[in-house]
Design an enzyme around this catalytic site. Sequence first.
Site: not given
Length: 716
Positions: A201-202
């Site tokens: 996600h990051e």
Amino acid sequence: MLEIEFKGRVSENFTGLYKASYGDGYILTTHLEAIQARKVFPCLDHPAYKAVFRLTVRTDQDLKVISNMPVEAEKFDAGKKTVVFQETPKMSTYLFYLGVGKFVEDQNRHGRTLLYAAHARPKGSIKTEFSFEAAQKVLDHYESYFGIPYQLPKLHQIAVPEFAYGAMENWGAITYREILLHVDKDTSVRAKKAVAGVIAHEIAHMWFGDLVTMKWWDDIWLNESFATFMGHKAVDHAYPQWKVWQDFVRTQTSGAMGRDGLRNTHPIEAHVKDPEEIEELFDEISYGKGASILRMIEAYIGAEQFRKGVSKYLQQFRYSNASGHDLWNHLQEASGTNVNQIMEAWISKPGFPIVTAKLSNNKLLLEQERFLLAGGIEKQTWPIPVTVTLDGKQQKLLFDKEKAEVDIGSGAKFLKLNVDQTGFYVVHYDGDEIQRLVWNSKLSPLDKWGLVSDAKALLLSGHMSPKQYLTLLERYQNETEYLPAFEVSDQLELLYVLAPGKLKDTSRRFHQVQLKTLQAKNDENSRLLKGIVAGRLTLLDDTYAAEQASKFEDLGSVKPDMKRATVMGYARSSNDYDGLIGHFKKSTTDEERLRYLEGLTSFKKPELVARALEFSLSGQVKKQDIRNVVSYATANADAKQVTWEWFKANIEKLNKMYEGTAQLSTIMRAFISIVGAGRVEEAETLFKHHPLPAAQATLERLRIYDRLAESITAVS
Ligand SMILES: [Zn+2]
């Protein structure tokens, strides 16, 4: 040139440049999203005013300094050191990072990019090998998917001892909770999946958010939902055995529907006027609903067209800003379909549709309206990309009116709508004939999940009686697929807490059968689910709890995913509060600490759970973990009253503790709505005196649960 001299203070809560403590020490670390950069340095603190940053830091010689870019020069004088960083590319203020502390660093690389993992614990105590592996795999995937290489010379992944959020995508210097970077031989599959998921996600944000940034916070959802959606794609690519799209629907889609079915919801695209409102937007709508809508539109226009549109969008707006409309335009161009019209409707309206499907004279009749968990009807239409599988063949239609008809010919044998649950709507099959066709179908795990997940929505909203619902659950009694079995376990956990007297036997029987089925399997998802099922069974079955407790002395040799059941079983059988506190204090990893906290909230004696809840606020439990503590206590039906009392007594303390974040709102909506069921008036009075941002949504859900608890208890 304009020079401004300024002074600031280190913050004591989780925002700005704050003190993140561990044991006797602390690090200084920044969290600037959404509007905290202005607290750290004077700036035009607005995502669209991108700037180049050149940072110089003077500090003690024994401290390390980390920022977005690599160090350019270090000078030492008079016992101090001065660290000068390379100039950043044009970027938004909220993505700036500064960390100062006794960091331990591990190093690796991905092509030309240097990778670092940093933490503030003794060397080797946070095991970062897996985090490197995951980062390398997802970087590979994104570089080829987007067609744009990672842009900075290095990427830090930093473990922060105290952190309100899971992680933060500072460009080139991503921060994480410690539990989200550490994986060793004792790490459960569940925790490992979370690590990979958050890293993916990051790192998606390095493109989507950091390289191309939203113009204004109205589009924060696009940032978050895109990273959520892409993160699942990347993990699915890197670790296909986990089948993470199954986790996606169970957590993201389902979580978003649970929120968006309330009247107290908000459109995906919110109009942010006061920046104070931004924090409340980091919720199930911005992440889960947005990501589910992206999945729906991808399924509608095709995966390759979607990829092309995204890639062109990123190329066009790199190092600058864009809005959702810009992305729709590219998706529309790449696919030749009317993406703009569909997306605009879905992001501008609160809520989502329920589609009622009936059979009549060889026709499938469809009707849509707004779905409301509280029941009742509201006429509304969405442009729904509906999919139907009919005797193995798939049909698509854009259902954008109140009613529609699909010709299905005579003699249909199987039928199901919302194939593989790519659509964000609930289906109500109205009539015996259509239900027979649905249950006769060869259902994928996603479809089987969809039917039972929709059943829960229909039960809560009163479209289905508790009796019908419980009959439907019987079909899943011997379920052998991970996703539907996990879902039924989740639902029974909730219903058992709401109506313990009524559902203990049903839930115990289900979990016993599941445990047997899972004993024979050894793939990672089965191990994960077995851990969940075993933990829940300790709360339902004293004999099983005692059996688990007997392994407690030798916890080291218990399989990672089963350790929590052993700890919970030990708590249930022993009432050994002091012993568990002792183990908690001696723990060296967050996962271990959480495991003991789960034990401490699983006691049969409510007064012991009450002590554990008090302990969680004593300063010895990480503030970030109190949310977990509340979730564990909520799952313990014996502790419902003490958990409610604890919340009531500490509501202002919690509010202060989480100031500037939306953590308390999440806790209230997710858990207080459950422990408060049965105390509607008391809750109304409490929130009248404490009108917190999530009060109305919490009360609405609490009333829905309360009504359900009553109707289930009344089933004969
Ligand atoms: Zn994010």
